[in-house]
Design a protein around this motif. Structure first.
Motif, short mmCIF file in Angstrom:
data_model
loop_
_atom_site.label_atom_id
_atom_site.label_comp_id
_atom_site.label_asym_id
_atom_site.label_seq_id
_atom_site.Cartn_x
_atom_site.Cartn_y
_atom_site.Cartn_z
N ALA A 102 -5.74 -40.75 6.64
CA ALA A 102 -4.83 -39.86 5.93
C ALA A 102 -4.75 -40.19 4.45
N VAL A 103 -4.91 -41.46 4.11
CA VAL A 103 -4.84 -41.88 2.71
C VAL A 103 -6.02 -42.80 2.41
N SER A 104 -6.25 -43.00 1.13
CA SER A 104 -7.34 -43.87 0.72
C SER A 104 -7.06 -45.32 1.13
N ALA A 105 -8.13 -46.05 1.41
CA ALA A 105 -7.97 -47.48 1.71
C ALA A 105 -7.40 -48.21 0.51
N ALA A 106 -7.58 -47.62 -0.68
CA ALA A 106 -7.04 -48.25 -1.89
C ALA A 106 -5.52 -48.27 -1.88
N CYS A 107 -4.90 -47.38 -1.12
CA CYS A 107 -3.43 -47.35 -1.03
C CYS A 107 -2.90 -48.57 -0.28
N LEU A 108 -3.79 -49.26 0.41
CA LEU A 108 -3.36 -50.45 1.15
C LEU A 108 -3.32 -51.67 0.25
N GLY A 109 -3.93 -51.57 -0.93
CA GLY A 109 -3.84 -52.65 -1.91
C GLY A 109 -2.68 -52.40 -2.86
N LYS A 110 -2.66 -53.13 -3.95
CA LYS A 110 -1.53 -52.98 -4.88
C LYS A 110 -1.92 -52.23 -6.14
N ALA A 111 -3.23 -52.17 -6.43
CA ALA A 111 -3.67 -51.63 -7.71
C ALA A 111 -3.33 -50.16 -7.88
N ALA A 112 -3.29 -49.43 -6.77
CA ALA A 112 -3.11 -47.98 -6.86
C ALA A 112 -1.66 -47.57 -6.56
N LEU A 113 -0.73 -48.51 -6.62
CA LEU A 113 0.65 -48.18 -6.26
C LEU A 113 1.53 -48.00 -7.50
N LEU A 114 2.47 -47.09 -7.38
CA LEU A 114 3.42 -46.79 -8.45
C LEU A 114 4.81 -46.97 -7.86
N SER A 115 5.52 -47.96 -8.35
CA SER A 115 6.79 -48.34 -7.72
C SER A 115 7.83 -47.22 -7.80
N VAL A 116 8.55 -47.05 -6.70
CA VAL A 116 9.62 -46.06 -6.62
C VAL A 116 10.98 -46.75 -6.51
N GLY A 117 11.07 -47.77 -5.65
CA GLY A 117 12.34 -48.48 -5.51
C GLY A 117 12.49 -49.09 -4.14
N ARG A 118 13.70 -49.58 -3.84
CA ARG A 118 14.00 -50.19 -2.56
C ARG A 118 15.25 -49.55 -1.99
N GLY A 119 15.35 -49.56 -0.68
CA GLY A 119 16.53 -49.00 -0.03
C GLY A 119 16.14 -48.09 1.10
N SER A 170 6.35 -55.38 9.47
CA SER A 170 5.76 -54.18 10.06
C SER A 170 4.54 -53.76 9.25
N GLU A 171 3.68 -52.97 9.88
CA GLU A 171 2.53 -52.48 9.14
C GLU A 171 3.01 -51.42 8.14
N PRO A 172 2.21 -51.16 7.09
CA PRO A 172 2.63 -50.14 6.11
C PRO A 172 2.75 -48.77 6.76
N ALA A 173 3.64 -47.98 6.21
CA ALA A 173 3.77 -46.59 6.66
C ALA A 173 3.56 -45.69 5.46
N PHE A 174 3.01 -44.51 5.72
CA PHE A 174 2.78 -43.56 4.64
C PHE A 174 3.44 -42.23 4.98
N GLN A 221 -10.99 -40.94 17.13
CA GLN A 221 -10.07 -40.70 16.01
C GLN A 221 -10.14 -39.24 15.60
N PRO A 222 -9.00 -38.57 15.51
CA PRO A 222 -9.04 -37.17 15.08
C PRO A 222 -9.53 -37.08 13.64
N PRO A 223 -10.06 -35.95 13.26
CA PRO A 223 -10.47 -35.80 11.86
C PRO A 223 -9.26 -35.76 10.95
N GLY A 224 -9.52 -35.90 9.66
CA GLY A 224 -8.44 -35.81 8.69
C GLY A 224 -7.80 -34.44 8.70
N ASP A 225 -6.64 -34.34 8.06
CA ASP A 225 -5.93 -33.07 8.00
C ASP A 225 -6.60 -32.08 7.07
N ASP A 226 -7.46 -32.58 6.18
CA ASP A 226 -8.08 -31.70 5.20
C ASP A 226 -8.98 -30.68 5.90
#
Lengths: 300, 695
Positions: free
Chosen positions: A83-100, A146-150, B363-368
């Motif tokens: 669903a998202v890029s593997a880069a989202c699992l690292g820190k380089a591509a993140l833009l902080s929003v906040g906590r809560g 917990s594992e990351p959620a998107f 694994q299902p394909p992406g939503d795109d």
């Protein structure tokens, strides 16, 4: 004679279940802290708009853990199926929003370029929409242990691959998604309604949720196959989680062409008494949602 | 009519200069003490050219081997250089090449697939076949348009008396009949219809369709053979094949309902004109036309994934082969092939998966989701020339092939509104020198070597402006092999061949997060495969024949110049097939053992929660850095011949496939949160019973 043939053919597949993977999968069972759902308000917004995000967590009431929120700014390469890029699992591509457990944020202005139909200048490939025509800004939610959620926040972008007339018409007729609203959870045993706090041990309880007709919204959709605007209706999904007993399925729902406005599941109560958490999440096919948490009390 | 009564396994590994096929005569009883006379099929004129790496079997020899279910083309699985195809895939893995890079020919006419979709049966009726030839690589200049290997099927000469063959098994029913219509015309007709879906219904296996797409298939053949003048003949052949399968996984959640329906088919009509001229030179001309169709319609919830292709195929193969001197034979030919395809694709770009994709089973394909409709025109004109030069014990076969490709697509950018499409057209040429060398060191030992340059046009489905790149060019390869063959004893031979294949310009997905418009694929892929194959072969001796085929190989890919080298999806380090059969009067007992290294898989090192889809998504480790467990399987066969009458012979056979019911892992499968891993196992113990009546 027929029996002989059947016996002969029985040799053909002596063990047809041999292909079957043996993995017990109680996906509905939650016994650790994790993010179960995120609700955004509004459900769909243009990049640059202010949005409130609220998480549904499976956390003990006494827990002090709060989620950390970050937008991801990395588009997904074509080589990845997630669903998202593997880069989202690292820190380089993140833009902080906040906590809560609930945060308010301004959606990144680059959403329709990075994740939408406005390909970067210079002849780059635009992103493909999902099957409802939507584009999404990834938002990462982290809870300790917990594992990351998107969460994928639907963003309103222009129609880029249609004629000017069609795009104009689309802009006039398309209504941004709104979140559906869950009606109260209802329980019954053998057709007789009962309270969530008075469930007999071992009972097979039918759980039912419903939503209003207006929640299954109709929306304008650009049909790329026929190159025309059409109207579709949202499909609805209900996800079910608990920390005890046994649910029949982890999700149920209604397809686009199903007029019913409810979904059911069955929960088998443990033989011993106790109180068990139930989480129910309603999602529409355009990324909107609502959720509810309840306690199922089994009275011996 | 000469018919091999005791099917022996005689592999002609391309070393000898003789053009005869070897077979036991019908009247001969196997006896090691008495040298068996061999029937010789004399070819008047110049002998046909042989590839140094080819392995050739007569259909009659092939169909008796264990695991073939009486189907000659299935014998390919028992030969060296051939990887094991995944259960139900029917793919050809030759010397570590992608299955799509290898070709199948019938009388020189390309057909899209050797096996029906499930891999259970070949698409051409075995009763029509004369021989099966495997060339896993390094072949001569007369064939091309492929950077992998090839399998060639040769149809048999129809007999001058009436012949009929009726076969019935739990897999299918088939019939083939031939007759002489006049003194000059013979006609053969055949057909087959799959029965497996009905067989499974009878044994009450209702849930198997949830795990295995039960194939429904059919094929048909017609051949008319006309003797025009002395040493001049014309064949008219029609071939057709169709496959269908459907699989539905139901769920109370519409988003988790999965449907998959596939259909594939082809038809071919060709003429084969052959003439031997008075000077002994041969002429062969094969014009052909046909149609390929394929449709894969998947849906994961509301997510569609459709790929439909309809192609008109046509071609011409013409060759003149003549003796220039007593030790010099020249072949001049032209190999033309064209394809006009209409394609329709909908869904996620990641479906269907490509070689090297990061994906996990189920694994299902992406939503795109996107759509595209496009047309392609691929035309390849390839003149070639080959010399066979005998220099005493040395035979050198240099060849040159020039492939000229015309590549056209209807749209070079994605569709926007009603904007007219602008097509793409390009001309590419590939110069492909090839050479084969045979050195007969002694009467028992021969050395051989072969090398060549190969190319193939891009696949039509890769030329989409949305899902691919319309400007892709041909992919290229360099093949090389060296080996020796030793006659260890009169009926025992050993051949060892080392091979190397380098691949360049492979179409791969653009790994960039921001690929170019109409540039989803790049032609930056490279790869190599190398290894050694061994064949120890015992020809018929006291009723026993058998072979041991072993291949040690490694196949690697690199998607972009800066990427790491990784294993090819179908890499199998060790492939071992040991098979043998023993004739005991009218009975024949056979056994086959297969062992292969598990194919590479990408490990899953974690997971994250996709809140929108309410599902976990995998976090992958290094691509193809682990393997499935090794595969092994024991198959047994027993058959018996019954002389029903003077003119009728009944063959009854029983094959016990995976006789030990060993659970071979075909895929890793994960729990929904990817925390636990299991395996999808392949074919369980299966018994295939069949009868064939020959008149």
């Amino acid at each position: 004679m027929k029996r002989r043939i059947a016996a002969l053919l029985a040799l053909t597949v002596l063990d047809s279940s041999a292909c079957r993977p043996e993995l017990e999968d109680d996906y509905w069972l939650v016994n650790a802290p994790r993010v179960l759902a995120v609700k955004s308000e509004p459900a769909e917004a243009r990049p640059g708009a202010r949005v409130t995000f609220t998480a549904l967590l499976s956390m003990p009431e006494t827990s002090n853990e709060v989620p950390t929120w970050n937008f991801c700014t990395a588009p997904k390469p074509l080589t990845e199926n997630n669903a998202v890029s593997a880069a989202c699992l690292g820190k380089a591509a993140l833009l902080s929003v906040g906590r809560g457990s609930s945060v308010e944020a301004v959606l990144p202005a680059t959403g329709c370029t990075l994740f939408g139909p406005n390909g970067a200048p210079g002849g780059y490939r635009p992103r493909d929409p999902d099957i409802t025509g939507g584009y999404y800004q990834p938002l990462r939610v982290d809870v300790a242990g917990s594992e990351p959620a998107f969460h994928l926040q639907r963003i309103s972008c222009d129609l880029a691959d249609a004629s000017t007339d069609t795009a104009t018409q689309f802009g006039l007729s398309y209504v941004a998604n709104r979140n559906p609203q869950l009606e109260p959870i209802r329980a019954s045993v053998d057709g007789e309604e009962l309270g969530l706090d008075a469930i007999p041990p071992g009972a097979r309880v039918e759980l039912s949720v419903s939503w209003a007709a207006s929640d299954s919204e109709r929306y304008t959709y650009f049909d790329r196959t026929r190159n025309v605007l059409t109207e579709r209706r949202e499909a609805m999904r209900v996800s079910w989680y608990t920390n005890g007993g046994r649910l029949e399925t982890e999700s149920s729902g209604r397809s686009e062409d199903d007029p019913e406005l409810n979904a059911q599941n069955h929960w088998t109560a443990p033989e011993s008494g106790g109180s068990f958490a139930l989480w129910v999440i309603l999602r529409d096919s355009r990324g909107g949602g609502d959720f509810a948490a309840a306690q199922l009390r089994v009275q011996p | 009519m000469t018919r091999a009564r005791h099917a022996s396994r005689v592999l002609d590994i391309g070393l000898g200069l003789s053009s005869c096929l070897l077979a036991m005569p019908a009247s001969a009883e196997p006896n090691a003490d008495v040298a068996q006379p061999m029937a010789e099929v004399a070819i008047v004129g110049v002998r046909p050219r042989r590839d140094a790496t080819e392995l050739k079997l007569t259909a009659e020899q092939a169909r008796g081997e264990t695991g073939t279910h009486d189907d000659p083309a299935k014998v390919i699985e028992n030969l060296p250089g051939v990887g094991r195809a995944a259960f139900g895939s029917g793919q050809l893995l030759l010397w570590g090449a992608d299955p799509q890079d290898s070709r199948v020919y019938v009388d020189g006419v390309e057909i899209p697939r050797l096996y029906h979709g499930s891999g259970i049966r070949s698409t051409v009726n075995g009763n029509l076949l004369q021989s099966v030839t495997l060339t896993p690589g390094a072949y001569g200049a007369d064939y091309g348009r492929a950077i992998g290997g090839m399998v060639r099927l040769e149809t048999r000469e129809l007999s001058d008396d009436y012949h009929a063959s009726v076969e019935l098994s739990v897999l299918d029913a088939s019939v083939f009949t031939s007759a002489q219509l006049s003194s000059r015309v013979r006609l053969g007709l055949g057909g087959r219809y799959g029965l497996l879906d009905r067989s499974l219904r009878l044994v009450n296996a209702p849930d198997i369709a949830e795990f295995f797409a039960v194939p429904r298939y059919h094929d048909y053949q017609a051949k008319m053979q006309v003797a025009l003048r002395e040493r001049e003949s014309l064949d008219v052949v029609l071939l057709g094949s169709g496959d269908e399968s459907e699989r539905i996984v139901s769920n109370s959640d519409p988003a988790r309902v999965r449907r998959a329906s596939d259909s594939q088919g082809f038809e071919r009509l060709y003429l084969r004109y052959r003439r031997t001229l008075s000077d002994g030179s041969n002429v062969q001309v094969v014009p052909w036309i046909g149609r390929d169709t394929s449709r894969s319609d998947l849906s994961f919830g509301a997510n569609p994934a459709l790929l439909e292709q309809r192609a008109l195929r046509f071609g011409l193969r013409a060759e003149h082969r003549s003796r220039l001197a007593s030790n010099l034979i020249l072949s001049l030919g032209t190999d033309v092939a064209g394809s006009r395809a209409d394609l329709d694709r909908r869904g996620s770009l990641t479906i269907p998966a490509r070689e090297g994709d990061l994906a996990v089973f189920g694994q299902p394909p992406g939503d795109d989701s996107n759509v595209d409709t496009w047309q392609t025109m691929l035309l390849d004109l390839a003149p070639y020339a080959t010399l066979d030069w005998d220099l005493g014990p040395l035979t050198v076969t240099p060849g040159l092939r020039i492939d000229g490709y015309l590549l056209e697509t209807s749209r070079n950018t994605p569709k926007v509104g009603q904007t007219p499409s602008i097509g793409q057209s390009s001309l590419r040429a590939a110069l492909e020198p090839r050479v084969g060398i045979r050195w007969r060191v002694s009467s028992r030992v021969s050395l051989l070597a072969a090398a060549g340059v190969y190319s193939q046009p891009p696949a039509a489905q890769d030329l989409s402006a949305v899902f691919g790149t319309p400007t892709l060019g041909p992919e290229t390869a360099l093949h090389a092999s060296i080996g020796e063959s030793v006659e260890l004893a009169r009926r025992l031979s050993l051949s060892v061949t080392g091979f190397y294949r380098a691949l360049t310009d492979l179409a791969v997905r653009d790994p960039s997060p921001t690929p170019r418009l109409a540039g989803a694929l790049l032609d930056t892929g490279t790869g190599r495969s190398y290894g050694v194959q061994l064949l120890l072969q015992q020809r018929l001796w006291r009723g026993f024949s058998g072979s041991l085929a072993y291949t040690l190989s490694r196949s690697e890919r690199r998607d972009t110049p800066n990427a790491d080298t990784r294993l090819f999806d179908g890499d199998q380090s060790h492939v071992l097939v040991v098979q043998g059969s023993q004739s005991l009067a009218e009975w024949t007992l056979g056994a086959r053992v297969r062992y292969t290294t598990g194919i590479p898989k990408t490990p899953i090192v974690g997971a994250f929660f996709d809140e929108k889809r309410d599902s976990h998504q995998p976090i992958f480790g290094a691509l193809n850095s682990q393997r499935l467990p090794s595969f092994w399987q024991l198959d047994l066969r027993v058959d018996r011949r019954f002389q029903v009458s003077q003119a009728a012979v009944l063959l009854a056979y029983l094959e016990l496939l995976n006789a030990t019911n060993h659970a071979n892992a075909e895929e890793y499968v994960y729990s929904q949160d990817y925390a636990r891993r299991g395996t999808v196992t392949g074919m369980p113990f299966v018994a295939v019973f069949g009868v064939r009546l020959e008149l």
